[in-house]
Write a protein that holds these residues in place. Sequence first.
Motif, PDB file in Angstrom:
ATOM      1  N   LEU A   4      33.245 -72.153  32.300  1.00  0.00           N
ATOM      2  CA  LEU A   4      32.287 -71.862  32.672  1.00  0.00           C
ATOM      3  C   LEU A   4      32.315 -71.226  34.018  1.00  0.00           C
TER       4      LEU A   4
ATOM      5  N   PHE B 234      25.147 -79.965  39.985  1.00  0.00           N
ATOM      6  CA  PHE B 234      25.613 -80.153  41.531  1.00  0.00           C
ATOM      7  C   PHE B 234      24.357 -80.466  42.303  1.00  0.00           C
TER       8      PHE B 234
ATOM      9  N   SER C 180      37.484 -77.047  30.884  1.00  0.00           N
ATOM     10  CA  SER C 180      37.539 -78.269  30.647  1.00  0.00           C
ATOM     11  C   SER C 180      37.903 -78.437  29.141  1.00  0.00           C
TER      12      SER C 180
ATOM     13  N   TYR D 183      33.146 -85.140  43.993  1.00  0.00           N
ATOM     14  CA  TYR D 183      34.165 -83.991  44.261  1.00  0.00           C
ATOM     15  C   TYR D 183      34.264 -83.900  45.567  1.00  0.00           C
TER      16      TYR D 183
ATOM     17  N   PRO E  25      27.291 -75.706  43.909  1.00  0.00           N
ATOM     18  CA  PRO E  25      27.430 -74.963  42.744  1.00  0.00           C
ATOM     19  C   PRO E  25      26.480 -75.191  42.006  1.00  0.00           C
TER      20      PRO E  25
ATOM     21  N   GLY F 153      32.903 -79.508  27.986  1.00  0.00           N
ATOM     22  CA  GLY F 153      31.846 -78.566  28.051  1.00  0.00           C
ATOM     23  C   GLY F 153      30.338 -78.525  28.551  1.00  0.00           C
TER      24      GLY F 153
ATOM     25  N   LYS G  78      38.868 -73.446  51.357  1.00  0.00           N
ATOM     26  CA  LYS G  78      39.691 -72.296  50.771  1.00  0.00           C
ATOM     27  C   LYS G  78      40.699 -73.126  49.526  1.00  0.00           C
ATOM     28  N   LYS G  79      39.957 -74.396  49.096  1.00  0.00           N
ATOM     29  CA  LYS G  79      40.975 -75.002  47.986  1.00  0.00           C
ATOM     30  C   LYS G  79      39.739 -75.501  47.075  1.00  0.00           C
ATOM     31  N   PRO G  80      40.334 -75.381  45.738  1.00  0.00           N
ATOM     32  CA  PRO G  80      39.449 -75.542  44.624  1.00  0.00           C
ATOM     33  C   PRO G  80      38.975 -76.844  44.659  1.00  0.00           C
ATOM     34  N   LEU G  81      37.629 -77.103  44.169  1.00  0.00           N
ATOM     35  CA  LEU G  81      36.912 -78.429  43.941  1.00  0.00           C
ATOM     36  C   LEU G  81      37.885 -79.547  43.532  1.00  0.00           C
TER      37      LEU G  81
ATOM     38  N   PHE H 157      32.755 -69.561  41.259  1.00  0.00           N
ATOM     39  CA  PHE H 157      33.915 -70.556  40.520  1.00  0.00           C
ATOM     40  C   PHE H 157      34.160 -70.451  39.112  1.00  0.00           C
TER      41      PHE H 157
ATOM     42  N   GLN I 138      27.848 -79.375  34.264  1.00  0.00           N
ATOM     43  CA  GLN I 138      27.822 -80.365  35.239  1.00  0.00           C
ATOM     44  C   GLN I 138      26.735 -79.527  36.506  1.00  0.00           C
TER      45      GLN I 138
ATOM     46  N   MET J 183      36.743 -81.414  34.481  1.00  0.00           N
ATOM     47  CA  MET J 183      36.567 -80.113  34.729  1.00  0.00           C
ATOM     48  C   MET J 183      37.606 -79.595  35.925  1.00  0.00           C
ATOM     49  N   ARG J 184      38.206 -78.712  35.750  1.00  0.00           N
ATOM     50  CA  ARG J 184      39.219 -78.068  36.645  1.00  0.00           C
ATOM     51  C   ARG J 184      38.503 -76.744  37.041  1.00  0.00           C
ATOM     52  N   PHE J 185      38.439 -76.621  38.399  1.00  0.00           N
ATOM     53  CA  PHE J 185      38.124 -75.460  39.205  1.00  0.00           C
ATOM     54  C   PHE J 185      38.989 -74.546  39.746  1.00  0.00           C
ATOM     55  N   GLY J 186      38.627 -73.453  39.922  1.00  0.00           N
ATOM     56  CA  GLY J 186      39.475 -72.292  40.590  1.00  0.00           C
ATOM     57  C   GLY J 186      39.060 -72.508  41.958  1.00  0.00           C
ATOM     58  N   ALA J 187      39.821 -71.828  43.049  1.00  0.00           N
ATOM     59  CA  ALA J 187      39.376 -71.883  44.401  1.00  0.00           C
ATOM     60  C   ALA J 187      38.141 -70.865  44.959  1.00  0.00           C
TER      61      ALA J 187
ATOM     62  N   TYR K 168      30.287 -70.794  38.123  1.00  0.00           N
ATOM     63  CA  TYR K 168      29.405 -71.425  38.828  1.00  0.00           C
ATOM     64  C   TYR K 168      29.055 -70.301  39.830  1.00  0.00           C
TER      65      TYR K 168
ATOM     66  N   GLN L  35      47.877 -76.508  39.826  1.00  0.00           N
ATOM     67  CA  GLN L  35      46.546 -75.711  39.698  1.00  0.00           C
ATOM     68  C   GLN L  35      46.445 -75.161  38.242  1.00  0.00           C
TER      69      GLN L  35
END
Lengths: 112, 114
Positions: free
Chosen positions: A34, B105, A93, B35, A44, B100, B40-43, A89, B103, A100-104, A36, A2
């Motif tokens: 970013l 959704f 990137s 996605y 999001p 950057g 409870k998990k990240p995308l 969120f 995105q 793009m990597r997202f947090g939980a 969201y 993660q």
Amino acid sequence: DQQVKQNSPSLSVQEGRISILNCDYTNSMFDYFLWYKKYPAEGPTFLISISSIKDKNEDGRFTVFLNKSAKHLSLHIVPSQPGDSAVYFCAASAQNNNDMRFGAGTRLTVKP
Amino acid sequence: ETGVTQTPRHLVMGMTNKKSLKCEQHLGHNAMYWYKQSAKKPLELMFVYNFKEQTENNSVPSRFSPECPNSSHLFLHLHTLQPEDSALYLCASSPALAGGDTQYFGPGTRLTVL
């Protein structure tokens, strides 16, 4: 693995006070960050972003701070309003792609 | 219709069914994404398309099959899914694949596999 972490699953603040949401990342190649916001039953929606050449970006009540040396960013909302209650969120990137990597996510509740 | 739309919004299917999720964007964007969001998990990024060409497959099982007939439409074909595939599936689009690029959704499809 993660790469983007939001360690607080929830946050509750009083209306009118400041909300501070935190995010940490591990990949030093990330250049864009970013935030969201997500309401139930909706996708999001983009809130605010910052690139690595800056350490602060402000848009109305929302300010994002970036500390590259600490690999940490935060979102400040002031004053907080009940309509801000949502899941927030953090995402990151690299410059060469939009993978793009997202947090939980952190669920913010603003109490009237 | 504006923005990014997804249909259906909810889907319940058995493990032997075949179904498809549809995404459409009205923003003139060139990149589209699938996605998965589990509780409870990240995308988790599944697939990326740029100008209709798949540029990324994040080790997604073959029971998920994407299709992008044009820059405005994206499908996710589902077959022989498992209960652990139950999740919210989100589609997104962006102007390009540049780092950057924001995105945008869709509202997602809530999938339940019985």
